[in-house]
Motif scaffolding. Structure first.
Motif, PDB file in Angstrom:
ATOM      1  N   PRO A   1       3.321   1.720  10.207  1.00 49.55           N
ATOM      2  CA  PRO A   1       4.294   3.011   9.724  1.00 49.55           C
ATOM      3  C   PRO A   1       3.128   4.252   9.627  1.00 49.55           C
ATOM      4  CG  PRO A   1       3.613   1.850   7.784  1.00 49.55           C
ATOM      5  CD  PRO A   1       3.196   1.053   9.085  1.00 49.55           C
ATOM      6  N   SER A   2       3.680   5.346   9.155  1.00 50.60           N
ATOM      7  CA  SER A   2       2.832   6.546   8.841  1.00 50.60           C
ATOM      8  C   SER A   2       2.202   6.235   7.722  1.00 50.60           C
ATOM      9  CB  SER A   2       3.780   7.742   8.775  1.00 50.60           C
ATOM     10  OG  SER A   2       4.792   7.589   7.768  1.00 50.60           O
ATOM     11  N   ALA A   3       0.852   6.428   7.585  1.00 49.91           N
ATOM     12  CA  ALA A   3      -0.087   6.225   6.558  1.00 49.91           C
ATOM     13  C   ALA A   3       0.106   7.054   5.148  1.00 49.91           C
ATOM     14  CB  ALA A   3      -1.398   6.169   7.135  1.00 49.91           C
ATOM     15  N   ASN A   4       1.213   7.217   4.858  1.00 51.59           N
ATOM     16  CA  ASN A   4       1.601   7.867   3.607  1.00 51.59           C
ATOM     17  C   ASN A   4       2.297   6.853   2.614  1.00 51.59           C
ATOM     18  OD1 ASN A   4       3.364   8.530   5.840  1.00 51.59           O
ATOM     19  ND2 ASN A   4       4.649   8.548   3.915  1.00 51.59           N
ATOM     20  N   ARG A   5       2.318   7.486   1.262  1.00 53.55           N
ATOM     21  CA  ARG A   5       3.069   6.625   0.298  1.00 53.55           C
ATOM     22  C   ARG A   5       4.408   6.919   0.663  1.00 53.55           C
ATOM     23  NH1 ARG A   5       1.719   2.869  -3.227  1.00 53.55           N
ATOM     24  NH2 ARG A   5       2.533   3.817  -5.030  1.00 53.55           N
TER      25      ARG A   5
ATOM     26  N   VAL B   1       5.098  13.056   2.705  1.00 52.74           N
ATOM     27  CA  VAL B   1       4.793  13.770   4.007  1.00 52.74           C
ATOM     28  C   VAL B   1       3.646  12.718   4.894  1.00 52.74           C
ATOM     29  CG1 VAL B   1       3.845  15.763   4.684  1.00 52.74           C
ATOM     30  CG2 VAL B   1       5.031  15.686   2.751  1.00 52.74           C
ATOM     31  N   SER B   2       3.972  12.880   5.862  1.00 53.25           N
ATOM     32  CA  SER B   2       3.185  11.758   6.688  1.00 53.25           C
ATOM     33  C   SER B   2       1.842  12.605   6.954  1.00 53.25           C
ATOM     34  CB  SER B   2       3.970  11.786   8.142  1.00 53.25           C
ATOM     35  OG  SER B   2       4.927  10.825   8.051  1.00 53.25           O
ATOM     36  N   PRO B   3       0.818  11.720   7.345  1.00 49.91           N
ATOM     37  CA  PRO B   3      -0.504  12.525   7.466  1.00 49.91           C
ATOM     38  C   PRO B   3      -0.816  12.944   8.888  1.00 49.91           C
ATOM     39  CG  PRO B   3      -0.650  10.007   7.456  1.00 49.91           C
ATOM     40  CD  PRO B   3       0.644  10.373   7.316  1.00 49.91           C
TER      41      PRO B   3
ATOM     42  N   ALA C   1       0.728  -1.327  -0.019  1.00 47.41           N
ATOM     43  CA  ALA C   1       0.113  -0.084   0.050  1.00 47.41           C
ATOM     44  C   ALA C   1       0.921   1.232  -0.102  1.00 47.41           C
ATOM     45  CB  ALA C   1      -1.050  -0.078   1.145  1.00 47.41           C
ATOM     46  N   LYS C   2       1.946   1.373   0.681  1.00 50.50           N
ATOM     47  CA  LYS C   2       2.900   2.469   0.701  1.00 50.50           C
ATOM     48  C   LYS C   2       3.718   2.425  -0.311  1.00 50.50           C
ATOM     49  CE  LYS C   2       4.802   3.559   4.462  1.00 50.50           C
ATOM     50  NZ  LYS C   2       4.617   5.109   5.108  1.00 50.50           N
ATOM     51  N   GLY C   3       4.166   1.427  -1.157  1.00 56.32           N
ATOM     52  CA  GLY C   3       5.127   1.274  -1.914  1.00 56.32           C
ATOM     53  C   GLY C   3       6.501   1.555  -1.240  1.00 56.32           C
ATOM     54  N   ARG C   4       6.560   0.626  -0.192  1.00 54.38           N
ATOM     55  CA  ARG C   4       7.539   0.905   0.816  1.00 54.38           C
ATOM     56  C   ARG C   4       8.745  -0.144   0.513  1.00 54.38           C
ATOM     57  NH1 ARG C   4       7.772   3.016   6.592  1.00 54.38           N
ATOM     58  NH2 ARG C   4       9.229   1.764   7.821  1.00 54.38           N
ATOM     59  N   PRO C   5      10.004   0.115   0.453  1.00 49.28           N
ATOM     60  CA  PRO C   5      10.937  -0.787   0.231  1.00 49.28           C
ATOM     61  C   PRO C   5      11.215  -1.737   1.370  1.00 49.28           C
ATOM     62  CG  PRO C   5      11.894   1.448   0.532  1.00 49.28           C
ATOM     63  CD  PRO C   5      10.512   1.546   0.520  1.00 49.28           C
TER      64      PRO C   5
ATOM     65  N   ARG D   1      15.845  10.953   0.977  1.00 48.81           N
ATOM     66  CA  ARG D   1      14.729  11.684   0.851  1.00 48.81           C
ATOM     67  C   ARG D   1      13.491  11.352   1.500  1.00 48.81           C
ATOM     68  NH1 ARG D   1      12.682  16.286  -2.432  1.00 48.81           N
ATOM     69  NH2 ARG D   1      10.599  15.669  -3.058  1.00 48.81           N
ATOM     70  N   HIS D   2      12.881  12.210   2.455  1.00 45.75           N
ATOM     71  CA  HIS D   2      11.738  11.552   3.089  1.00 45.75           C
ATOM     72  C   HIS D   2      10.770  12.690   3.499  1.00 45.75           C
ATOM     73  CE1 HIS D   2      11.669   7.626   5.475  1.00 45.75           C
ATOM     74  NE2 HIS D   2      10.407   8.139   5.667  1.00 45.75           N
ATOM     75  N   TYR D   3       9.521  12.617   4.050  1.00 41.30           N
ATOM     76  CA  TYR D   3       8.986  13.500   4.527  1.00 41.30           C
ATOM     77  C   TYR D   3       8.709  14.669   3.527  1.00 41.30           C
ATOM     78  CZ  TYR D   3      10.658  11.190   8.703  1.00 41.30           C
ATOM     79  OH  TYR D   3      11.226  10.224   9.643  1.00 41.30           O
TER      80      TYR D   3
HETATM   81 MG    MG Z   1       7.140   7.330   7.569  1.00 40.69          MG
END
Ligand code: MG
Ligand code: TXA
Length: 333
Positions: free
Chosen positions: A142-146, A150-152, A55-59, A233-235
């Motif tokens: 995790p934070s509910a963002n892609r 940016v975190s929601p 859902a997040k496209g998280r590595p 890069r993050h947030y």
């Molecule tokens: Mg996060």
């Protein structure tokens, strides 16, 4: 996807039970914590956890935080419970602090990305706590963002970012702290801050009776390898971010003119600077805690306004601003 509004102070039991059922059955529930909204799944169900990454496209090398209702529940996930963990949990839980502790084998690799440690946290938000108690399971969230975005801090941010990738969203209004929890690795000696947050290094040191160290941020560092999510890069909003000093107003104005001349939309996020000739301007409070609470909503607003280049006023180089500074520097990478 379904959105259920709940009273953040005393959430409706029926809504909480529904959400707990979704979690127990392997579904994804987004819920408010005191920091940011989390995207939760059953932490002991590898298939459910895999859905988070998708859902997040998280590595998959970036491990998750496991949320539990009490320090006793956290201990059941830990192989050992270091003295530093005991002290910090006693002082700051429930609250915006995550502890990295040695992991028990029952915690799936899907959660820890194969590391020998697990990150645990007892959140302070009544909705999060009610959900954890009702479900009776540890919840990886995790934070509910892609990934990298940016975190929601509102349910609307979650819906915009994840839409039908999530089964249920509990809408408990805007979150209070506004930036993610402080992450402290208590498997190293002295304890190491992997991510700064509302619980400052000074507060940690005071509770421990000794100093903590800040993990170096260079990509080759030991801490970076241990906590891959701290990298890169993050947030970050969609816009290209440029951090600017209030003293450089003249240079900043000409940079903005250049952006406009290229036909690109500019935006700014200001604290003390008076004004800038941008298409979209957001103002943030002077106080660090109030600034943190509103920062992500302001970054989301830049995105929603279609800003392509964002000029963000730098914040003071003082300990009280460490967590905010960290987020701004990552957003600008
Ligand atoms: Mg996060
Ligand atoms: O405030 C928060 O912590 C929010 C809310 C939802 O609780 N959650 C959050 O999760 O920010 P996430 O996944 O966006 O960030 C978790 C961070 C990542 O940087 C990850 O690398 C680190 O914690 N982490 C997780 N497990 C770890 C471990 N075993 N060792 C080191 N770092 C770890």
């Amino acid at each position: 996807m379904e959105v259920l509004a709940v009273d953040p102070a005393s959430p409706d039991e029926t809504a909480i039970r529904r959400a707990a059922d979704v979690l127990r059955r392997g579904g994804l529930v987004a819920f408010p914590t005191e920091t940011v909204y989390g995207l939760g799944a059953h932490a002991l169900d590898p298939a459910a956890v895999a859905r988070i990454y998708e859902a997040k496209g998280r590595p998959t090398f970036n491990p998750l935080i496991v949320h539990v209702a009490s320090a006793a529940a956290a201990k059941t996930l830990a192989r050992t419970w270091p003295e530093a963990a005991a002290r910090l949990a006693e002082r700051f839980w429930p609250g915006p602090l995550t502890l990295v502790v040695p992991r028990r084998p029952e915690v799936p690799d899907a959660v820890t990305a194969g590391l020998d440690s697990v990150a645990v946290r007892v959140p302070a938000h009544p909705v999060a706590l009610a959900l954890l108690r009702a479900s009776g399971i540890p919840v990886a969230a995790p934070s509910a963002n892609r990934s990298t975005r940016v975190s929601p801090t509102t349910a609307r941010h979650v819906v915009r970012a994840l839409g039908n990738r999530v089964d249920l969203v509990l809408d408990g209004g805007p979150t209070d702290v506004g930036i993610e929890s402080t992450v402290v690795d208590v498997t190293s000696d002295p304890p190491e801050v992997l991510r700064p947050g509302a619980i400052s290094s000074a507060m940690l040191a005071e509770a421990l009776g000794r100093d903590v160290v800040m993990a170096p941020r260079s990509s080759g560092s030991k801490a970076a390898r241990r906590s891959p999510g701290m990298l890169a890069r993050h947030y970050a909003p969609s816009a290209k971010v440029r951090l600017v000093w209030p003293d450089d107003a003249v240079a900043v104005r000409s940079a903005i003119e250049e952006v406009s001349a290229q036909g690109r939309r500019s935006g700014a996020l200001l604290r003390t600077m008076m004004d800038l000739p941008v298409s979209h301007l957001e103002r943030l409070p002077h106080d660090p805690a109030a600034y943190a609470r509103r920062l992500y909503a302001a970054l989301h607003a830049l995105d929603e306004a279609g800003v392509e280049v964002a000029f963000i006023e730098r914040v003071p180089d003082e300990p009280a601003w460490a967590a905010v500074r960290d987020r701004l520097e990552r957003a600008a990478r």
